[in-house]
Write an enzyme that holds these catalytic residues in place. Structure first.
Site, PDB file in Angstrom:
ATOM      1  N   ASP A 116      37.337  65.999  35.076  1.00 31.15           N
ATOM      2  CA  ASP A 116      38.678  65.596  34.661  1.00 31.15           C
ATOM      3  C   ASP A 116      38.928  66.358  33.320  1.00 31.15           C
ATOM      4  O   ASP A 116      37.973  66.640  32.658  1.00 31.15           O
ATOM      5  CB  ASP A 116      38.792  64.169  34.780  1.00 31.15           C
ATOM      6  CG  ASP A 116      40.020  63.692  33.831  1.00 31.15           C
ATOM      7  OD1 ASP A 116      40.980  63.971  34.472  1.00 31.15           O
ATOM      8  OD2 ASP A 116      39.778  62.922  33.222  1.00 31.15           O
ATOM      9  N   PHE A 117      40.043  66.304  32.859  1.00 33.87           N
ATOM     10  CA  PHE A 117      40.207  67.113  31.634  1.00 33.87           C
ATOM     11  C   PHE A 117      40.513  65.929  30.435  1.00 33.87           C
ATOM     12  O   PHE A 117      39.669  65.548  29.656  1.00 33.87           O
ATOM     13  CB  PHE A 117      41.486  68.004  31.511  1.00 33.87           C
ATOM     14  CG  PHE A 117      41.498  68.456  30.194  1.00 33.87           C
ATOM     15  CD1 PHE A 117      40.637  69.637  29.645  1.00 33.87           C
ATOM     16  CD2 PHE A 117      42.505  68.205  29.403  1.00 33.87           C
ATOM     17  CE1 PHE A 117      40.817  70.322  28.626  1.00 33.87           C
ATOM     18  CE2 PHE A 117      42.903  68.841  28.018  1.00 33.87           C
ATOM     19  CZ  PHE A 117      41.899  69.891  27.869  1.00 33.87           C
ATOM     20  N   ASP A 118      41.577  65.273  30.455  1.00 32.41           N
ATOM     21  CA  ASP A 118      42.111  64.253  29.347  1.00 32.41           C
ATOM     22  C   ASP A 118      41.131  63.113  29.287  1.00 32.41           C
ATOM     23  O   ASP A 118      40.859  62.594  30.444  1.00 32.41           O
ATOM     24  CB  ASP A 118      43.467  64.038  29.360  1.00 32.41           C
ATOM     25  CG  ASP A 118      44.280  65.227  29.039  1.00 32.41           C
ATOM     26  OD1 ASP A 118      44.643  65.500  27.951  1.00 32.41           O
ATOM     27  OD2 ASP A 118      44.959  65.833  30.128  1.00 32.41           O
ATOM     28  N   ASP A 134      37.674  59.695  33.739  1.00 31.58           N
ATOM     29  CA  ASP A 134      38.140  58.509  33.184  1.00 31.58           C
ATOM     30  C   ASP A 134      39.168  57.798  33.533  1.00 31.58           C
ATOM     31  O   ASP A 134      39.343  56.404  32.949  1.00 31.58           O
ATOM     32  CB  ASP A 134      38.163  58.877  31.249  1.00 31.58           C
ATOM     33  CG  ASP A 134      39.619  59.580  31.301  1.00 31.58           C
ATOM     34  OD1 ASP A 134      39.671  60.337  31.998  1.00 31.58           O
ATOM     35  OD2 ASP A 134      40.405  59.056  30.297  1.00 31.58           O
TER      36      ASP A 134
HETATM   37  O1  LIG Z   1      43.522  64.043  35.035  1.00 32.53           O
HETATM   38  P1  LIG Z   1      43.698  63.993  33.532  1.00 32.53           P
HETATM   39  O2  LIG Z   1      43.103  65.457  32.941  1.00 32.53           O
HETATM   40  O3  LIG Z   1      42.909  62.921  32.719  1.00 32.53           O
HETATM   41  O4  LIG Z   1      45.122  63.855  33.049  1.00 32.53           O
HETATM   42  C1  LIG Z   1      45.957  62.910  33.016  1.00 32.53           C
HETATM   43  C2  LIG Z   1      47.029  63.021  31.917  1.00 32.53           C
HETATM   44  O5  LIG Z   1      46.531  63.386  30.868  1.00 32.53           O
HETATM   45  C3  LIG Z   1      47.273  63.703  29.994  1.00 32.53           C
HETATM   46  O6  LIG Z   1      48.104  62.329  29.345  1.00 32.53           O
HETATM   47  C4  LIG Z   1      46.879  61.659  28.723  1.00 32.53           C
HETATM   48  O7  LIG Z   1      46.192  62.322  27.512  1.00 32.53           O
HETATM   49  C5  LIG Z   1      46.934  62.717  26.671  1.00 32.53           C
HETATM   50  C6  LIG Z   1      46.229  63.350  25.500  1.00 32.53           C
HETATM   51  O8  LIG Z   1      45.036  62.974  25.178  1.00 32.53           O
HETATM   52  C7  LIG Z   1      47.637  61.341  25.969  1.00 32.53           C
HETATM   53  O9  LIG Z   1      48.366  61.407  24.627  1.00 32.53           O
HETATM   54  C8  LIG Z   1      48.215  60.484  27.115  1.00 32.53           C
HETATM   55  O10 LIG Z   1      48.406  59.219  26.460  1.00 32.53           O
HETATM   56  C9  LIG Z   1      47.333  60.436  28.241  1.00 32.53           C
HETATM   57  O11 LIG Z   1      48.013  59.622  29.176  1.00 32.53           O
HETATM   58  C10 LIG Z   1      48.418  64.457  30.164  1.00 32.53           C
HETATM   59  O12 LIG Z   1      49.532  64.562  29.387  1.00 32.53           O
HETATM   60  C11 LIG Z   1      48.898  64.058  31.650  1.00 32.53           C
HETATM   61  O13 LIG Z   1      49.766  65.107  32.111  1.00 32.53           O
HETATM   62  C12 LIG Z   1      47.943  63.878  32.778  1.00 32.53           C
HETATM   63  O14 LIG Z   1      48.428  63.377  33.837  1.00 32.53           O
END
Ligand SMILES: O=P(O)(O)OC[C@H]1O[C@H](O[C@H]2O[C@H](CO)[C@@H](O)[C@H](O)[C@H]2O)[C@H](O)[C@@H](O)[C@@H]1O
Length: 502
Positions: A267-269, A448
């Site tokens: 996963d990324f974020d 995560d």
């Molecule tokens: O599937 P992921 O790669 O985990 O993406 C899930 C969402 O991640 C991002 O939002 C999340 O990360 C941001 C940066 O750290 C944070 O500010 C935010 O509160 C988190 O929810 C992204 O912006 C979304 O589009 C993704 O769906």
């Protein structure tokens, strides 16, 4: 699930056998039907024995008690007799013995089949250090488990024979004996049961969580019997537990992998990149990028972000990228988007317009438009009232657009309501991976967030799900690592493991 209120992890899982782990429930039903129908045909005005009779009066009970309860339901009585009665005696024990002879014959002819989802869950929980027991009122329990190869898969087995030796009367006492054998208090154990009698016993015994397995479509009965959670698939059952750290178990992972080719999914974020205050600021570290570049095996990044956004942030060539929680996949000459998702873009447009008009100007709210989904972020919102307003508006948007709502980390997302998610994307990718040799790839998936749970669930025995976060979690993963820094260490270890198989 009621687990959210707990702050201490469950320590044990007690599985019912027939109907949960083994498919012997059907054989039992057939055997009961054969002997009861024969007996009923000799009585006046009696309908034949049905599945409803089986579930209501016989399932999950000791043999002779099942005979008594069923006969009682038909206002029929027979002398109890004694356990040594021959199988052709018309006594409670005789009928019970006749059923057993019939069951053993069916078992011999058809063998033991297991439910793969329950066996996979059992293996996962064992890897995670849970104490495990299998219980059954069947006196043939041990024999069936030996045939199914499950005898050594758990710490304690209590079957009908053990129950008779220990003079345990009924399922509740069997459950308590199993908990005692595992050295856990009932409150710290999970019961997994398919019979209403078993669910009732679990409730009465004040076990911490009673999961009803509705393989027969008997959700209502299981709910009425007091199940905390009802599921048709044991693999998807989650509860608070303590996951081992993957970095301390690299040898176990290597043993599990054997000689299978590796594939790494991330996963990324929150996994490759630390969570930041604003979505636009999230970055992968140079070290993590170069760790990804070193893999010779297939690598995929599956994210909620738009695919182009994801691709430019990760910026590694030759890997697969799945954006919008798996709705949009591309890499190495492959491309996949769902037509249903394309058709839903107009509703995402509508949702975006509503969001901008109703919460766009609220302090701290960030609206992130993606091709197939919309994220409304509230991480920077200071006021609880504004968060509440965001929740209400997004719920309104969901109702008006027909899109599906998902919760993430301080974000609410709307996406097409179709049967697709990171788990389906993972399986799609597994199918197109260019793996050499005959063995299926060993998949490591690291994530995560809530949406990663779909991927953990889709993995089954393909390889480990690794949750990024605290060890104490309800995640369906097998292991955890603490944070993106530990993800990096994991990547280094996996890259080392990848090297010899190049
Ligand atoms: O599937 P992921 O790669 O985990 O993406 C899930 C969402 O991640 C991002 O939002 C999340 O990360 C941001 C940066 O750290 C944070 O500010 C935010 O509160 C988190 O929810 C992204 O912006 C979304 O589009 C993704 O769906």
């Amino acid at each position: 699930m009621s687990t959210n209120r707990r702050t201490d992890p469950f320590q044990a899982v007690i599985f019912d056998m027939d109907g949960v782990l083994t498919r012997t429930a059907d054989l039992h039903m057939q055997a009961w039907k054969q002997i009861f129908d024969d007996y009923l045909s000799r009585q006046s005005n009696q309908q034949s024995f049905s599945r409803t009779d089986y579930l209501a009066y016989v399932d999950g009970k000791p043999r002779y008690q099942g005979v008594e309860d069923f006969l009682h339901s038909r206002q029929l009585t027979l002398p109890y007799g004694k356990p040594s009665d021959s199988a052709d005696c018309d006594t409670v024990c005789g009928l019970g013995n006749r059923k057993n002879a019939c069951f053993l014959k069916l078992l011999e002819n058809k063998g033991v089949e297991v439910f793969e989802d329950a066996v996979a869950a059992l293996k996962r929980w064992r890897r995670g250090g849970m104490k495990l027991a299998i219980i059954t009122a069947s006196r043939n329990g041990q024999r069936i488990l030996e045939e199914a190869g499950l005898m050594d898969a758990v710490d304690v087995v209590i079957d009908g024979t053990v129950a008779a030796e220990k003079e345990l009367a009924g399922k509740l006492e069997i459950m308590r004996e199993a908990a005692h054998g595992l050295n856990v208090a009932p409150a710290n154990a999970v019961i997994v049961e398919d019979a209403t009698a078993g669910v009732r016993a679990g409730r009465e015994g004040e076990f911490g969580l009673v999961v009803g397995v509705s393989r027969n479509g008997n959700e209502t009965e299981l709910r009425e019997a007091g199940a905390d959670h009802i599921t048709a698939d044991v693999y998807g059952v989650s509860f608070l537990r303590q996951l081992p750290n993957a970095l301390d178990h690299m040898e176990d992972l290597s043993a599990w992998r054997g000689t299978r080719p590796l594939a790494v999914f991330l996963d990324f974020d929150g996994t490759l990149a630390e969570i930041t205050e604003e979505p636009g600021k999230a970055e992968i570290s140079t070290e993590a990028r170069s760790a990804l570049q070193k893999f010779s095996c297939p690598v995929a990044v599956i994210s909620g972000r738009d695919r182009e956004d994801l691709q430019s942030r990760v910026n590694v060539e030759g890997i697969y990228y799945a954006g919008n929680h798996g709705f949009d996949i591309a890499g190495n000459g492959h491309q996949h988007t769902l037509p249903e998702a394309d058709n839903a873009v107009k509703y995402v447009d509508q949702a975006e317009a509503m969001a901008r008009a109703r919460v766009g100007d609220l302090s701290g709210v960030i609206i992130e438009r993606k091709r197939y989904s919309l994220a409304v972020h509230y991480r920077k919102v200071k006021s609880e009232d504004v968060v509440e307003e965001v929740r209400n508006v997004v719920e309104d948007m969901r109702r008006q657009t027909g899109l599906r709502k998902r919760n993430g980390k301080k974000v609410l997302e709307l996406e097409p309501d179709v049967d697709w998610h990171k788990g389906r994307a993972l399986r799609w990718l597994i199918d197109i991976l260019p793996v050499s040799g005959k063995e299926p790839p060993f998949i490591v998936y690291v994530g995560d967030d809530v949406t990663d749970e779909d991927a953990f669930s889709a993995l089954r025995e393909d390889g480990p799900g690794i949750y990024v976060g605290d060890a104490l979690t309800c995640s369906l993963a097998d292991y955890h690592v603490r944070d993106p820094e530990e993800v990096l260490q994991l990547l280094h270890s996996l890259a080392d493991a990848d090297a010899p198989l190049k």
